[in-house]
Design a protein around this motif. Sequence first.
Motif, PDB file in Angstrom:
ATOM      1  N   GLN A  30    -132.628  12.324  17.698  1.00  0.00           N
ATOM      2  CA  GLN A  30    -131.727  13.271  17.047  1.00  0.00           C
ATOM      3  C   GLN A  30    -130.328  12.697  17.031  1.00  0.00           C
ATOM      4  O   GLN A  30    -129.988  11.839  17.849  1.00  0.00           O
ATOM      5  CB  GLN A  30    -131.708  14.590  17.811  1.00  0.00           C
ATOM      6  CG  GLN A  30    -133.044  15.279  17.890  1.00  0.00           C
ATOM      7  CD  GLN A  30    -132.962  16.514  18.765  1.00  0.00           C
ATOM      8  OE1 GLN A  30    -131.900  17.103  18.944  1.00  0.00           O
ATOM      9  NE2 GLN A  30    -134.090  16.907  19.334  1.00  0.00           N
ATOM     10  N   HIS A  32    -126.583  13.075  17.946  1.00  0.00           N
ATOM     11  CA  HIS A  32    -125.876  13.782  19.015  1.00  0.00           C
ATOM     12  C   HIS A  32    -124.892  14.794  18.424  1.00  0.00           C
ATOM     13  O   HIS A  32    -124.273  14.533  17.385  1.00  0.00           O
ATOM     14  CB  HIS A  32    -125.129  12.772  19.886  1.00  0.00           C
ATOM     15  CG  HIS A  32    -124.669  13.343  21.183  1.00  0.00           C
ATOM     16  ND1 HIS A  32    -123.449  13.967  21.310  1.00  0.00           N
ATOM     17  CD2 HIS A  32    -125.266  13.398  22.393  1.00  0.00           C
ATOM     18  CE1 HIS A  32    -123.306  14.376  22.552  1.00  0.00           C
ATOM     19  NE2 HIS A  32    -124.396  14.045  23.232  1.00  0.00           N
ATOM     20  N   PRO A  33    -124.727  15.954  19.058  1.00  0.00           N
ATOM     21  CA  PRO A  33    -123.794  16.958  18.546  1.00  0.00           C
ATOM     22  C   PRO A  33    -122.350  16.468  18.406  1.00  0.00           C
ATOM     23  O   PRO A  33    -121.586  17.017  17.604  1.00  0.00           O
ATOM     24  CB  PRO A  33    -123.879  18.089  19.580  1.00  0.00           C
ATOM     25  CG  PRO A  33    -125.221  17.941  20.185  1.00  0.00           C
ATOM     26  CD  PRO A  33    -125.500  16.463  20.197  1.00  0.00           C
ATOM     27  N   SER A  34    -121.948  15.431  19.134  1.00  0.00           N
ATOM     28  CA  SER A  34    -120.580  14.915  19.010  1.00  0.00           C
ATOM     29  C   SER A  34    -120.416  13.962  17.825  1.00  0.00           C
ATOM     30  O   SER A  34    -119.314  13.525  17.532  1.00  0.00           O
ATOM     31  CB  SER A  34    -120.156  14.203  20.297  1.00  0.00           C
ATOM     32  OG  SER A  34    -120.934  13.028  20.486  1.00  0.00           O
ATOM     33  N   PHE A  38    -123.900  14.875  12.782  1.00  0.00           N
ATOM     34  CA  PHE A  38    -124.665  15.995  13.341  1.00  0.00           C
ATOM     35  C   PHE A  38    -124.714  17.138  12.327  1.00  0.00           C
ATOM     36  O   PHE A  38    -123.724  17.507  11.728  1.00  0.00           O
ATOM     37  CB  PHE A  38    -124.035  16.488  14.648  1.00  0.00           C
ATOM     38  CG  PHE A  38    -124.769  17.646  15.258  1.00  0.00           C
ATOM     39  CD1 PHE A  38    -125.994  17.451  15.866  1.00  0.00           C
ATOM     40  CD2 PHE A  38    -124.238  18.920  15.225  1.00  0.00           C
ATOM     41  CE1 PHE A  38    -126.683  18.508  16.435  1.00  0.00           C
ATOM     42  CE2 PHE A  38    -124.910  19.978  15.800  1.00  0.00           C
ATOM     43  CZ  PHE A  38    -126.131  19.778  16.395  1.00  0.00           C
ATOM     44  N   GLY A  39    -125.892  17.693  12.149  1.00  0.00           N
ATOM     45  CA  GLY A  39    -126.064  18.827  11.245  1.00  0.00           C
ATOM     46  C   GLY A  39    -126.286  18.444   9.793  1.00  0.00           C
ATOM     47  O   GLY A  39    -126.456  19.321   8.950  1.00  0.00           O
ATOM     48  N   PHE A  60    -130.906  10.788  21.806  1.00  0.00           N
ATOM     49  CA  PHE A  60    -129.830  10.993  20.834  1.00  0.00           C
ATOM     50  C   PHE A  60    -129.188   9.662  20.459  1.00  0.00           C
ATOM     51  O   PHE A  60    -129.176   8.714  21.248  1.00  0.00           O
ATOM     52  CB  PHE A  60    -128.713  11.859  21.437  1.00  0.00           C
ATOM     53  CG  PHE A  60    -129.096  13.283  21.671  1.00  0.00           C
ATOM     54  CD1 PHE A  60    -129.036  14.210  20.646  1.00  0.00           C
ATOM     55  CD2 PHE A  60    -129.483  13.710  22.930  1.00  0.00           C
ATOM     56  CE1 PHE A  60    -129.366  15.536  20.864  1.00  0.00           C
ATOM     57  CE2 PHE A  60    -129.807  15.027  23.166  1.00  0.00           C
ATOM     58  CZ  PHE A  60    -129.750  15.948  22.130  1.00  0.00           C
ATOM     59  N   ARG A  62    -125.309   8.513  19.054  1.00  0.00           N
ATOM     60  CA  ARG A  62    -123.963   9.065  18.869  1.00  0.00           C
ATOM     61  C   ARG A  62    -123.281   8.501  17.638  1.00  0.00           C
ATOM     62  O   ARG A  62    -122.786   9.221  16.806  1.00  0.00           O
ATOM     63  CB  ARG A  62    -123.121   8.777  20.110  1.00  0.00           C
ATOM     64  CG  ARG A  62    -123.488   9.640  21.270  1.00  0.00           C
ATOM     65  CD  ARG A  62    -122.370   9.628  22.310  1.00  0.00           C
ATOM     66  NE  ARG A  62    -122.718  10.507  23.406  1.00  0.00           N
ATOM     67  CZ  ARG A  62    -122.977  10.093  24.630  1.00  0.00           C
ATOM     68  NH1 ARG A  62    -122.918   8.823  24.927  1.00  0.00           N
ATOM     69  NH2 ARG A  62    -123.275  10.961  25.566  1.00  0.00           N
TER      70      ARG A  62
END
Length: 97
Positions: A30, A32-34, A38-39, A60, A62
Amino acid sequence: NLIRADPPSKPTAPPKLLYCSEDGRDEMLQVHPSSVNFGAKRFATRWMVYHERVQTTSVFVRDCSTVTPYQLLLFGGKIAVQHAAGTLTLDRWATFK
């Protein structure tokens, strides 16, 4: 450090991200949210490169960027040519027609 973004199973779902593990198997990961990616529901190309892969609650990446097949062929790893099939394979994993 190559990622393949396969189409999602549902139109609203994010793409399925895979990398080739050390033992040669496709493994999911995936963004990473940072990460700025992301998204994202779609990427400009099917291929991405990354610098760092970490495992916390999941695997993840990055810092990742989309790349074109031409960039991969110019700057990627070992290329194998299958003349009869009309394909190129990069690092025994990514195949191009």
